[in-house]
Design a protein around this motif. Structure first.
Motif, short mmCIF file in Angstrom:
data_model
loop_
_atom_site.label_atom_id
_atom_site.label_comp_id
_atom_site.label_asym_id
_atom_site.label_seq_id
_atom_site.Cartn_x
_atom_site.Cartn_y
_atom_site.Cartn_z
N LEU A 19 34.75 55.92 -1.53
CA LEU A 19 35.72 56.75 -2.23
C LEU A 19 36.98 55.94 -2.44
O LEU A 19 37.31 55.04 -1.63
N ARG A 20 37.72 56.29 -3.48
CA ARG A 20 39.02 55.65 -3.68
C ARG A 20 40.05 56.50 -2.95
O ARG A 20 40.26 57.67 -3.28
N ILE A 21 40.68 55.89 -1.96
CA ILE A 21 41.58 56.60 -1.05
C ILE A 21 43.02 56.20 -1.33
O ILE A 21 43.36 55.01 -1.38
N ASN A 22 43.87 57.19 -1.47
CA ASN A 22 45.29 56.94 -1.70
C ASN A 22 46.01 56.66 -0.39
O ASN A 22 46.79 55.71 -0.27
N GLU A 23 45.76 57.49 0.64
CA GLU A 23 46.39 57.29 1.95
C GLU A 23 45.67 58.14 2.99
O GLU A 23 45.04 59.16 2.67
N ILE A 24 45.77 57.69 4.23
CA ILE A 24 45.29 58.45 5.38
C ILE A 24 46.42 58.46 6.39
O ILE A 24 46.94 57.39 6.75
N PHE A 25 46.83 59.66 6.84
CA PHE A 25 47.97 59.72 7.74
C PHE A 25 47.86 60.92 8.67
O PHE A 25 47.14 61.88 8.39
N PHE A 26 48.59 60.85 9.77
CA PHE A 26 48.61 61.87 10.81
C PHE A 26 49.95 62.59 10.77
O PHE A 26 51.00 61.95 10.82
N SER A 27 49.93 63.91 10.64
CA SER A 27 51.17 64.68 10.54
C SER A 27 50.90 66.11 10.98
O SER A 27 49.84 66.40 11.55
N LEU A 28 51.86 66.98 10.76
CA LEU A 28 51.65 68.40 10.96
C LEU A 28 51.21 69.02 9.64
O LEU A 28 51.74 68.68 8.58
N GLN A 29 50.25 69.93 9.72
CA GLN A 29 49.85 70.66 8.52
C GLN A 29 51.05 71.48 8.03
O GLN A 29 51.67 72.19 8.81
N GLY A 30 51.38 71.33 6.76
CA GLY A 30 52.58 71.97 6.23
C GLY A 30 52.37 73.33 5.62
O GLY A 30 53.33 74.03 5.32
N GLU A 31 51.10 73.73 5.43
CA GLU A 31 50.85 75.01 4.78
C GLU A 31 49.44 75.50 5.11
O GLU A 31 48.71 74.86 5.84
N ALA A 32 49.09 76.66 4.59
CA ALA A 32 47.80 77.30 4.79
C ALA A 32 47.65 77.82 6.21
O ALA A 32 48.61 77.88 6.97
N ARG A 33 46.43 78.21 6.59
CA ARG A 33 46.22 78.92 7.85
C ARG A 33 46.55 78.07 9.07
O ARG A 33 46.99 78.59 10.10
N THR A 34 46.33 76.78 9.00
CA THR A 34 46.55 75.92 10.16
C THR A 34 47.94 75.28 10.15
O THR A 34 48.15 74.25 10.79
#
Length: 228
Positions: A19-34
């Protein structure tokens, strides 16, 4: 914490296995159920839509090819419980479906953020789908694939990103017409910087809508810095 993906390195894996990947990063989910949970984000390159409020235009073209094994190796060090595959529009790359399956096989709680313009029929049932219905203010209302609604599971979510009162009234009508609140969770979110979150909250309360109001947490914590 982001894994940059700004160069086009030669691909060695077969086309179906990368796959062509733009970025992979670790953060807090900013929206939705989680929202608020530590999450690894896998952002894919490319999107066939051009929403007027898009905040990830850099994902339209920037990225490098990665094999499934390379992607999984980049996700693993954060030992995440939650993994979100996003974009751009991740389903624009057909092998995304296999990546979702592989991530589920690793016992991650996997969510997919999709525009709703592409078919979700063949997504692994273990994935929680967060699907937009594009409002008039997005400029992409005509791209909505309403056939997807019948495919949504109770653990999925439908998201409306709302710019103004016209968008709100349209979204309210869609919820009623498709009985979305009886199918899955419904999210209403204001376009950051265009519609006051307080104003949207007041509209929801006045109409007693069965929806979840949300704001984009990451914009308040990190001012929408890339990779956060």
């Amino acid at each position: 914490m982001a894994s940059p993906a700004s160069s086009d390195t030669p691909a060695t894996a077969p086309a179906a296995d990368r796959l062509r990947i733009n970025e992979i990063f670790f953060s807090l989910q900013g929206e939705a159920r989680t929202v608020g949970f530590p999450t690894v984000f896998v952002r894919l390159t490319g999107c066939p839509l051009r929403c007027g409020y898009c905040d990830t235009e850099y994902a339209f073209t920037e990225g490098r090819w990665m094999s499934f094994e390379e992607i999984e190796a980049a996700v693993a060090p954060s030992a995440p419980h939650h993994v979100t595959v996003t974009g751009g529009e991740p389903l624009a790359q057909r092998p995304c479906r296999e990546l979702l399956k592989r991530l589920c096989d690793r016992n991650y709680e996997v969510s997919l953020e999709t525009s709703g313009a592409l078919d979700i029929a063949d997504i692994d049932a273990r994935v929680s789908i967060v699907m937009d219905l594009k409002t008039p203010g997005s400029g992409e209302e005509a791209r909505n694939r309403f056939e997807n609604i019948a495919l949504l599971k109770p653990k999925d979510q439908v998201k409306f990103v709302i710019r103004d009162r016209v968008d709100y009234d349209w979204s309210r009508a869609m919820v009623a017409a498709h009985e979305l609140d009886n199918r899955c969770e419904v999210l209403f979110s204001p376009v950051h910087g265009a519609l006051s979150a307080t104003e949207l909250a007041e509209w929801i309360l006045a109409d007693r809508l069965p929806v979840r109001m949300q704001i984009q947490l990451h914009k308040y914590l990190w001012q929408d810095a890339r990779g956060r």
